[in-house]
Design a protein around this motif. Structure first.
Motif, PDB file in Angstrom:
ATOM      1  N   GLY A 111      37.721 143.671  28.142  1.00  0.00           N
ATOM      2  CA  GLY A 111      37.074 144.939  27.837  1.00  0.00           C
ATOM      3  C   GLY A 111      37.756 145.690  26.704  1.00  0.00           C
ATOM      4  N   LEU A 112      38.298 144.960  25.729  1.00  0.00           N
ATOM      5  CA  LEU A 112      38.990 145.603  24.613  1.00  0.00           C
ATOM      6  C   LEU A 112      37.995 146.306  23.689  1.00  0.00           C
ATOM      7  CD1 LEU A 112      41.614 142.896  23.616  1.00  0.00           C
ATOM      8  CD2 LEU A 112      42.011 145.027  24.855  1.00  0.00           C
ATOM      9  N   CYS A 113      38.373 147.513  23.269  1.00  0.00           N
ATOM     10  CA  CYS A 113      37.525 148.296  22.374  1.00  0.00           C
ATOM     11  C   CYS A 113      38.371 148.855  21.242  1.00  0.00           C
ATOM     12  CB  CYS A 113      36.893 149.470  23.123  1.00  0.00           C
ATOM     13  SG  CYS A 113      35.807 148.992  24.469  1.00  0.00           S
ATOM     14  N   LYS A 114      37.702 149.052  20.104  1.00  0.00           N
ATOM     15  CA  LYS A 114      38.345 149.689  18.949  1.00  0.00           C
ATOM     16  C   LYS A 114      37.434 150.828  18.523  1.00  0.00           C
ATOM     17  CE  LYS A 114      39.385 148.674  14.111  1.00  0.00           C
ATOM     18  NZ  LYS A 114      39.293 147.613  13.104  1.00  0.00           N
ATOM     19  N   ALA A 115      37.942 152.060  18.605  1.00  0.00           N
ATOM     20  CA  ALA A 115      37.130 153.238  18.309  1.00  0.00           C
ATOM     21  C   ALA A 115      37.486 153.835  16.959  1.00  0.00           C
ATOM     22  CB  ALA A 115      37.340 154.287  19.396  1.00  0.00           C
ATOM     23  N   ALA A 116      36.454 154.084  16.163  1.00  0.00           N
ATOM     24  CA  ALA A 116      36.612 154.860  14.927  1.00  0.00           C
ATOM     25  C   ALA A 116      36.278 156.299  15.299  1.00  0.00           C
ATOM     26  CB  ALA A 116      35.653 154.354  13.857  1.00  0.00           C
ATOM     27  N   MET A 117      37.236 157.198  15.154  1.00  0.00           N
ATOM     28  CA  MET A 117      37.029 158.602  15.534  1.00  0.00           C
ATOM     29  C   MET A 117      36.995 159.484  14.290  1.00  0.00           C
ATOM     30  SD  MET A 117      36.643 158.767  18.844  1.00  0.00           S
ATOM     31  CE  MET A 117      37.025 160.433  19.395  1.00  0.00           C
ATOM     32  N   PHE A 118      36.024 160.392  14.265  1.00  0.00           N
ATOM     33  CA  PHE A 118      35.815 161.301  13.136  1.00  0.00           C
ATOM     34  C   PHE A 118      35.973 162.754  13.572  1.00  0.00           C
ATOM     35  CE2 PHE A 118      33.438 157.496  12.183  1.00  0.00           C
ATOM     36  CZ  PHE A 118      33.616 157.306  10.824  1.00  0.00           C
ATOM     37  N   ALA A 119      36.234 163.622  12.606  1.00  0.00           N
ATOM     38  CA  ALA A 119      36.157 165.068  12.836  1.00  0.00           C
ATOM     39  C   ALA A 119      34.719 165.465  12.511  1.00  0.00           C
ATOM     40  CB  ALA A 119      37.119 165.799  11.901  1.00  0.00           C
ATOM     41  N   LEU A 120      34.076 166.208  13.415  1.00  0.00           N
ATOM     42  CA  LEU A 120      32.688 166.640  13.214  1.00  0.00           C
ATOM     43  C   LEU A 120      32.624 168.159  13.280  1.00  0.00           C
ATOM     44  CD1 LEU A 120      29.520 165.552  13.303  1.00  0.00           C
ATOM     45  CD2 LEU A 120      29.667 166.521  15.576  1.00  0.00           C
ATOM     46  N   LEU A 121      32.289 168.780  12.150  1.00  0.00           N
ATOM     47  CA  LEU A 121      32.123 170.232  12.120  1.00  0.00           C
ATOM     48  C   LEU A 121      30.751 170.555  12.703  1.00  0.00           C
ATOM     49  CD1 LEU A 121      32.987 173.085  11.313  1.00  0.00           C
ATOM     50  CD2 LEU A 121      32.052 172.635   9.045  1.00  0.00           C
TER      51      LEU A 121
END
Length: 172
Positions: A111-121
């Motif tokens: 169940g490995l995951c790689k998340a791209a996280m952004f800042a959202l105004l």
């Protein structure tokens, strides 16, 4: 606006080297500080978190990145589906690896995951959104958000990724 329906199913999911690719964001807004006793008013950053449907603690919107969208579109879609907000992606905070307990059996490899996280105004908070029956939204200042985070990797995204991004982008 009948197109506001949450996507379900995993047929369109993207994978990379056995990892499920995930996109998400830390929705935020500026709030003028209540204490306006001195002339230059301080702006406070608040982040929006949502409840987890699988236990205690709060989360940032995130979910699978699908084949027919860019990673940015996936992050914006998740913010809309899970938190009912629309806004402007301001920057990539980083990539975070984690294990998804809910998808362990389904995906085989741990169940490995790689998340791209952004800042959202956040520009718009919708009154109704696809997951409103199972999600509550909560605006928090960063120290409260850190304490409320359900997952260590989200805490890291907030403390390291988002805080660094704020520091780099808030001068002036």
């Amino acid at each position: 606006m009948s197109d506001l329906v949450a996507r379900t199913g995993r047929l369109q999911q993207r994978y990379e080297a056995g990892c499920r690719l995930v996109a998400g964001c830390i929705p935020f807004r500026w709030k003028d500080s209540e204490d306006s006793s001195d002339a230059k008013s301080e702006k406070t950053v608040e982040v929006l978190m949502i409840n987890s449907t699988s236990g205690p603690g709060l989360l940032f919107p995130k979910g699978g990145w699908e084949n027919d969208e860019t990673v940015e579109e996936a992050a914006e879609r998740e913010a809309l589906e899970e938190a009912g907000v629309r806004g402007e992606l301001m920057g990539l905070l980083g990539h975070y690896h984690f294990k998804s307990k809910t998808h362990q059996e389904e995906f085989g490899s741990e169940g490995l995951c790689k998340a791209a996280m952004f800042a959202l105004l956040v520009k718009e908070e919708l009154e109704s959104w696809p997951e409103q029956s199972t999600r509550q939204r909560k605006w928090l200042v960063i120290p409260e958000a850190v304490k409320s985070c359900r997952h260590a990797w989200m805490q890291e995204a907030l403390e390291e990724g988002f805080s660094k991004w704020c520091a780099d982008n808030m001068e002036g």
